[in-house]
Write a protein that holds these residues in place. Structure first.
Motif, PDB file in Angstrom:
ATOM      1  N   SER A  46      33.853  -8.066 -13.503  1.00  0.00           N
ATOM      2  CA  SER A  46      33.374  -6.582 -13.560  1.00  0.00           C
ATOM      3  C   SER A  46      31.803  -6.589 -12.750  1.00  0.00           C
ATOM      4  CB  SER A  46      32.889  -6.247 -15.130  1.00  0.00           C
ATOM      5  OG  SER A  46      32.065  -7.368 -15.672  1.00  0.00           O
ATOM      6  N   ILE A  47      31.305  -7.547 -12.775  1.00  0.00           N
ATOM      7  CA  ILE A  47      29.863  -7.957 -12.066  1.00  0.00           C
ATOM      8  C   ILE A  47      30.155  -7.769 -10.380  1.00  0.00           C
ATOM      9  CG2 ILE A  47      28.012  -9.500 -11.255  1.00  0.00           C
ATOM     10  CD1 ILE A  47      28.175 -10.343 -14.243  1.00  0.00           C
ATOM     11  N   ALA A  48      31.333  -8.526 -10.078  1.00  0.00           N
ATOM     12  CA  ALA A  48      31.643  -8.644  -8.401  1.00  0.00           C
ATOM     13  C   ALA A  48      32.195  -7.168  -8.290  1.00  0.00           C
ATOM     14  CB  ALA A  48      32.553  -9.764  -8.503  1.00  0.00           C
ATOM     15  N   GLU A  75      30.395 -18.565 -14.369  1.00  0.00           N
ATOM     16  CA  GLU A  75      30.772 -18.538 -13.185  1.00  0.00           C
ATOM     17  C   GLU A  75      29.861 -17.862 -12.281  1.00  0.00           C
ATOM     18  OE1 GLU A  75      34.029 -16.477 -14.407  1.00  0.00           O
ATOM     19  OE2 GLU A  75      35.504 -17.564 -13.434  1.00  0.00           O
ATOM     20  N   LEU A  76      28.714 -17.110 -13.089  1.00  0.00           N
ATOM     21  CA  LEU A  76      27.735 -16.288 -12.190  1.00  0.00           C
ATOM     22  C   LEU A  76      26.909 -17.227 -11.193  1.00  0.00           C
ATOM     23  CD1 LEU A  76      26.530 -13.276 -12.269  1.00  0.00           C
ATOM     24  CD2 LEU A  76      24.957 -14.115 -13.907  1.00  0.00           C
ATOM     25  N   ILE A  77      26.454 -18.523 -11.640  1.00  0.00           N
ATOM     26  CA  ILE A  77      25.576 -18.980 -10.937  1.00  0.00           C
ATOM     27  C   ILE A  77      26.273 -19.420  -9.501  1.00  0.00           C
ATOM     28  CG2 ILE A  77      24.418 -21.418 -10.645  1.00  0.00           C
ATOM     29  CD1 ILE A  77      23.319 -19.701 -12.927  1.00  0.00           C
ATOM     30  N   LYS A  83      26.978 -15.634  -2.569  1.00  0.00           N
ATOM     31  CA  LYS A  83      26.890 -14.301  -2.144  1.00  0.00           C
ATOM     32  C   LYS A  83      25.475 -14.152  -1.529  1.00  0.00           C
ATOM     33  CE  LYS A  83      31.072 -12.510  -2.617  1.00  0.00           C
ATOM     34  NZ  LYS A  83      31.790 -12.047  -1.644  1.00  0.00           N
ATOM     35  N   ASN A  84      24.390 -15.137  -1.846  1.00  0.00           N
ATOM     36  CA  ASN A  84      23.083 -14.852  -1.564  1.00  0.00           C
ATOM     37  C   ASN A  84      22.464 -13.667  -2.240  1.00  0.00           C
ATOM     38  OD1 ASN A  84      22.698 -17.143   0.167  1.00  0.00           O
ATOM     39  ND2 ASN A  84      23.662 -15.956   1.743  1.00  0.00           N
ATOM     40  N   ALA A 171      14.878 -21.376  -2.334  1.00  0.00           N
ATOM     41  CA  ALA A 171      16.019 -21.880  -1.560  1.00  0.00           C
ATOM     42  C   ALA A 171      17.337 -21.520  -2.355  1.00  0.00           C
ATOM     43  CB  ALA A 171      16.020 -23.597  -1.605  1.00  0.00           C
ATOM     44  N   ARG A 172      17.447 -21.481  -3.828  1.00  0.00           N
ATOM     45  CA  ARG A 172      18.431 -21.172  -4.422  1.00  0.00           C
ATOM     46  C   ARG A 172      18.642 -19.613  -4.901  1.00  0.00           C
ATOM     47  NH1 ARG A 172      20.358 -25.452  -9.022  1.00  0.00           N
ATOM     48  NH2 ARG A 172      22.143 -24.075  -8.845  1.00  0.00           N
TER      49      ARG A 172
END
Length: 534
Positions: A46-48, A75-77, A83-84, A171-172
């Motif tokens: 739903s986020i993607a 899986e969000l991390i 996807k930056n 960086a992340r």
């Protein structure tokens, strides 16, 4: 809004239950960036599907150590890094980032609540051009603190007690604030949000109401078939009128509007509203008097939620009957129902559809959201459901809805049913309330302060009080008056009337409204109360 607007420059807020979460939404929209709030426990899919340009993790009342504490998808991390997509954690959101990326969060040795001072610890960090040692006042509300940061993270600011106040790992793409930048008690909070959005995320301030109008017109035209009939229940309020005007622009005379007199309207509301529809808005409207149906179903009902659901059900029954009339006339039934549902309606009634929220609470079921029957035949068109009231007024202005109409105070869909606690069919309670309410509103207009107030109304109190009128003892009812200021209806403060105005108003109501011998003023903000009494 439609799919296109939320796939470019969308800031997605994952809600973990903070009382300030929806204030974040408002603050970002005020910067001309579209923001949307969904449950913090929403699935990655739903986020993607929303394709956000940035994600903000809200605060919340939980401890990250508590059993069942809400958390984002595991899986969000990986998703945001691949996807930056920059992520900003606020308060509880910061603690989730620290915990889930390998750091450590503990119960704070010293709790930090209310106004606190923080000091910048890193130049060219999350605070932009602020120099090391620069201080600012912020609003904190947390009992846990980050005691060990994940690898690669730096402390950007500390509180005057030495606790971590801001972190980052450029960086992340992870950032965190252990305070609430969205509240006015953090004076420089908006500067930090601006820096995050425009410098770190490189989002453009391109969200304009005209773009929303253009897109919604396209969405409605593509959704409604060339031969489909659409009906719209008009309440006489700003929301349903703007929604109807928008849909009418999209599909023309295939829209059939219905105004229902449910017996719960204000003084002469039916006559006033129909005149406005016909003379100023040129909308095709059929008026139905269904007052007996509504009041008979509400007889003996005292529980507010039950009243709302009965009213929502009865509205749908009338829309279905209206649909049958249109079928006889045109040879086909209507397919869609237009509603002026707003974002605050959705927020208060239930978590946003598809959010999967398990930690958001229903404040009350709005008759057009939580009050709709599950077996409703008509499909919904809700072009305003992601907008706040002030945004709806701006949209109406663009479409040429008269300014005087757009400035009308909000009126609840269930009408006076939620302004008469208990059984609305007893005695002359509704008539008594109508007269008192009319005196109140007209007095506000005569005083020239109507536009300074978000919403004003009278409430009939089902209690008897002793009084003296005409040298005789009376045992009559009390009327409560409510007037608030607000920007979007999510929070509100009571309006501070001049005492002379209140004294004259009280005298008028007691003298002119039979059965009333006492007038009270509601001076409660939202929160802790809601604006309406039920």
């Amino acid at each position: 809004m439609g799919a296109q607007s939320i796939k470019s420059n969308l800031v997605l807020i994952l809600d973990f239950g903070s009382q300030y979460t929806h204030l974040i939404t408002r603050r970002i929209r005020a910067l001309n960036v579209f923001s949307l709030c969904i449950s913090g426990t929403s699935t990655l899919q739903s986020i993607a599907e929303l394709n956000p340009s940035a994600i903000i993790l809200s605060g919340g009342p939980h401890s990250v150590h508590a059993e069942g504490a809400p958390c984002f998808s595991p899986e969000l991390i990986h998703y945001v890094e691949s996807k930056n997509i920059p992520v900003l954690g606020i308060c509880y959101g910061l603690q989730l980032i620290v915990q889930k990326l390998g750091g450590e969060v503990k119960v704070a040795g010293k709790h930090e609540y209310g106004r606190m001072e923080i000091e910048v610890a890193k130049a060219d960090g999350l605070f932009g051009n602020k120099k090391v040692g620069a201080k600012q006042s912020v609003w904190m509300s947390h009992g846990d603190e980050a005691v060990r940061l994940p690898e690669g993270f730096e402390v950007v600011a500390r509180s005057n007690q030495g606790a971590v106040a801001a972190i980052e790992n450029r960086a992340r793409g992870f950032y965190g604030l252990q305070y609430h930048p969205e509240v006015t008690h953090s004076p420089e909070g908006m500067d930090t949000l601006k820096y995050f959005l425009f410098d770190i995320c490189e989002i453009s301030a391109s969200w304009k109401m005209q773009d929303i109008l253009d897109e919604e017109l396209k969405v409605i035209k593509s959704k409604v078939g060339p031969n489909d009939l659409v009906i719209c229940g008009l309440s006489g309020g700003v929301d349903s009128t703007v929604a109807a005007t928008l849909v009418h622009k999209a599909i023309g005379d295939r829209l059939h509007c219905l105004f229902v007199d449910n017996g719960l309207l204000r003084w002469r509301e039916r006559e006033r509203v129909m005149e406005t529809f016909e003379r100023d808005l040129h909308l095709p409207v059929t008026c139905v008097d269904a007052s007996e149906k509504f009041l008979s179903r509400l007889k003996g009902v005292t529980e507010p939620e039950k009243k709302r659901k009965i009213i929502g059900e009865e509205f749908i029954n009338i829309f279905d009957s209206f649909g049958q009339e249109l079928k006889q006339k045109y040879g086909k039934e209507p397919v869609y129902l237009v509603q002026g549902t707003l974002y605050p309606d959705v927020i208060e009634s239930c978590p946003p559809p598809g959010s999967g929220s398990t930690h958001s609470h229903t404040i009350k079921s709005h008759h057009n959201v939580g009050g709709l029957p599950k077996n409703m035949k008509l499909k919904l068109i809700e072009p305003l459901k992601l907008l706040f009231k002030d945004e709806v007024r701006e949209l109406g202005k663009i479409m040429g809805v008269p300014e005087g109409f757009l400035k009308r105070h909000p009126f609840p869909g269930p009408g006076l049913a939620v302004r008469v606690p208990g059984d609305v069919t007893l005695g002359n309670h509704l008539d008594t309330l109508r007269k008192a309410d009319e005196i109140f509103i007209q007095s506000i207009k005569d005083a020239g302060i109507y536009d300074n107030i978000w919403q004003a109304f009278a409430v009939f109190l089902p209690v008897l009080t002793v009084g003296v009128q005409g040298d005789q003892r009376t045992y009559s009812h009390a009327i409560a008056l409510r007037a608030v200021t607000s920007h979007d209806g999510m929070t509100a403060d009571w309006y501070d009337f001049d005492h002379k105005f209140l004294a004259e108003l009280s005298t008028r109501i007691c003298n002119e409204v039979v059965g009333v011998n006492r007038v009270l003023m509601d001076i409660t903000s939202k929160p802790p109360s809601t604006i309406e009494w039920e």
